[in-house]
Enzyme design. Structure first.
Site, PDB file in Angstrom:
ATOM      1  N   ASP A   8       0.809  -1.231   0.000  1.00 17.26           N
ATOM      2  CA  ASP A   8       0.000   0.000   0.000  1.00 17.26           C
ATOM      3  C   ASP A   8       0.840   1.278   0.000  1.00 17.26           C
ATOM      4  O   ASP A   8       1.550   1.571   0.969  1.00 17.26           O
ATOM      5  CB  ASP A   8      -0.934   0.034   1.211  1.00 17.26           C
ATOM      6  CG  ASP A   8      -1.894  -1.156   1.249  1.00 17.26           C
ATOM      7  OD1 ASP A   8      -1.519  -2.241   0.769  1.00 17.26           O
ATOM      8  OD2 ASP A   8      -3.009  -0.986   1.771  1.00 17.26           O
ATOM      9  N   ASN A  66     -10.280  -1.264   0.726  1.00 13.79           N
ATOM     10  CA  ASN A  66     -11.458  -0.637   1.321  1.00 13.79           C
ATOM     11  C   ASN A  66     -11.498   0.879   1.193  1.00 13.79           C
ATOM     12  O   ASN A  66     -12.562   1.477   1.217  1.00 13.79           O
ATOM     13  CB  ASN A  66     -11.551  -1.032   2.801  1.00 13.79           C
ATOM     14  CG  ASN A  66     -10.311  -0.649   3.574  1.00 13.79           C
ATOM     15  OD1 ASN A  66      -9.194  -1.021   3.192  1.00 13.79           O
ATOM     16  ND2 ASN A  66     -10.477   0.074   4.658  1.00 13.79           N
ATOM     17  N   HIS A  67     -10.320   1.527   1.065  1.00 15.47           N
ATOM     18  CA  HIS A  67     -10.307   2.994   0.990  1.00 15.47           C
ATOM     19  C   HIS A  67     -10.477   3.535  -0.425  1.00 15.47           C
ATOM     20  O   HIS A  67     -10.447   4.754  -0.618  1.00 15.47           O
ATOM     21  CB  HIS A  67      -8.996   3.534   1.576  1.00 15.47           C
ATOM     22  CG  HIS A  67      -8.930   3.435   3.064  1.00 15.47           C
ATOM     23  ND1 HIS A  67      -9.931   3.898   3.890  1.00 15.47           N
ATOM     24  CD2 HIS A  67      -7.980   2.916   3.882  1.00 15.47           C
ATOM     25  CE1 HIS A  67      -9.598   3.673   5.144  1.00 15.47           C
ATOM     26  NE2 HIS A  67      -8.426   3.066   5.174  1.00 15.47           N
ATOM     27  N   HIS A 175      -3.382  -4.431   3.662  1.00 13.03           N
ATOM     28  CA  HIS A 175      -4.343  -3.656   4.458  1.00 13.03           C
ATOM     29  C   HIS A 175      -3.840  -3.295   5.850  1.00 13.03           C
ATOM     30  O   HIS A 175      -4.114  -2.208   6.313  1.00 13.03           O
ATOM     31  CB  HIS A 175      -5.710  -4.351   4.583  1.00 13.03           C
ATOM     32  CG  HIS A 175      -6.672  -3.623   5.477  1.00 13.03           C
ATOM     33  ND1 HIS A 175      -7.233  -2.403   5.123  1.00 13.03           N
ATOM     34  CD2 HIS A 175      -7.167  -3.902   6.718  1.00 13.03           C
ATOM     35  CE1 HIS A 175      -8.036  -1.990   6.103  1.00 13.03           C
ATOM     36  NE2 HIS A 175      -8.007  -2.864   7.086  1.00 13.03           N
TER      37      HIS A 175
HETATM   38 FE   LIG Z   1      -3.986   0.436   2.875  1.00  8.63          FE
HETATM   39 FE   LIG Z   2      -7.080  -0.994   3.456  1.00 14.14          FE
END
Ligand SMILES: [Fe+2]
Ligand SMILES: [Fe+2]
Length: 266
Positions: A8, A66-67, A175
């Site tokens: 990420d 999710n974001h 995540h």
């Molecule tokens: Fe993330």
């Molecule tokens: Fe996430």
């Protein structure tokens, strides 16, 4: 062949780390670069401009999590740009899709699948059913198949690894933004790590400035979060794959600091 998965990417410093460090990491041969971009825009979401910036930096496939929709302007791009994926088990009417087949410069087809977990996460469809539908459907002909499983609970990620063992080349957890040290390749040739980590500020709370996070913990009041400052790392994994079988032969953690002389910002 070798695949780089970048964990990420958080905010401007994360993007800078990708831009600056990718040439060095890929210099001794990487056939495909995948990055999770769900935190590229100030830590929350990604915009079309920033997705293009990551593509220009050498990322070839962007997965998310999710974001993703924290920046709603990304929505139209998901239907137009096949190189950016959203978790496939999001609500069925969500724009975009969670899989694709990408051909490397050496002509090898690599299937990439993006799913989210259900434990301690926003509501999502069953990821196991979604994995079966995609692996037995659109990705059935890809011998190399990489899953970004974006989930909070380690147990859910390990469960998915055991369920898909031997059917995919790699199950890569994302995540939590905290790189785990449990990378391995199973006897059936599936590479796994519970979490590939994060690309961004290391002196932070999962990439974000600790001060508002702590204030939120102490007061319970909503806070404005922003990416952390200071030392930056690119984290992720390199996966070596036998292209003739699609099986993983090795998984190596990447944890590369951004040095000042690496700064190529303009
Ligand atoms: Fe993330
Ligand atoms: Fe996430």
């Amino acid at each position: 062949m070798r695949i780089l998965f970048i964990a990420d990417v958080v905010g401007k410093d994360g993007r800078l780390a990708v831009k600056s460090l990718l040439p060095g990491i890929t210099s001794d041969g990487v056939d495909l670069v995948i990055a999770n971009g769900e935190n590229a825009a100030g830590g929350l979401g990604i915009t079309p401009k920033l997705a293009r910036e990551l593509f220009r930096a050498g990322v070839e496939v962007i997965t998310t999590g999710n974001h993703l929709f924290r920046r709603a302007e990304i929505a139209p791009m998901l239907d137009e740009e096949p190189r950016i994926l959203r978790p496939h088990n999001f609500r069925s009417r969500a724009p975009g899709k969670g899989y694709g087949i990408f051909t490397t410069s050496s002509g090898v087809k690599v299937g990439v699948l993006n799913l989210v977990g259900q434990l301690y996460m926003d509501p999502a469809d069953d990821p196991v059913s979604a994995a079966n539908a995609i692996l037995d459907g659109p990705l059935a002909d890809a011998s190399i198949r990489i899953l970004d499983f974006h989930a909070e609970a380690t147990g859910e990620k390990q469960g998915m690894y055991h369920y898909l063992d031997g059917r995919v080349t790699a199950v890569l957890g994302t995540h939590t933004h905290v790189q785990t040290a449990d990378e391995k390749v199973s006897s059936q040739g599936t590479a796994y790590i519970s979490d590939a980590g994060m690309t961004g500020a290391t002196n932070s709370v999962i990439g974000m400035d600790p001060r508002p996070v702590l204030e939120g913990i102490r007061t319970g009041l909503p806070q404005r979060y922003m990416p952390g400052k200071g030392d930056v790392e690119l984290q992720g994994v390199l996966i070596d794959v036998d292209a003739s079988t699609g099986l993983a032969t090795r998984i190596t953690r990447v944890k590369e600091p951004l040095e000042e002389e690496d700064d190529v910002s303009d």
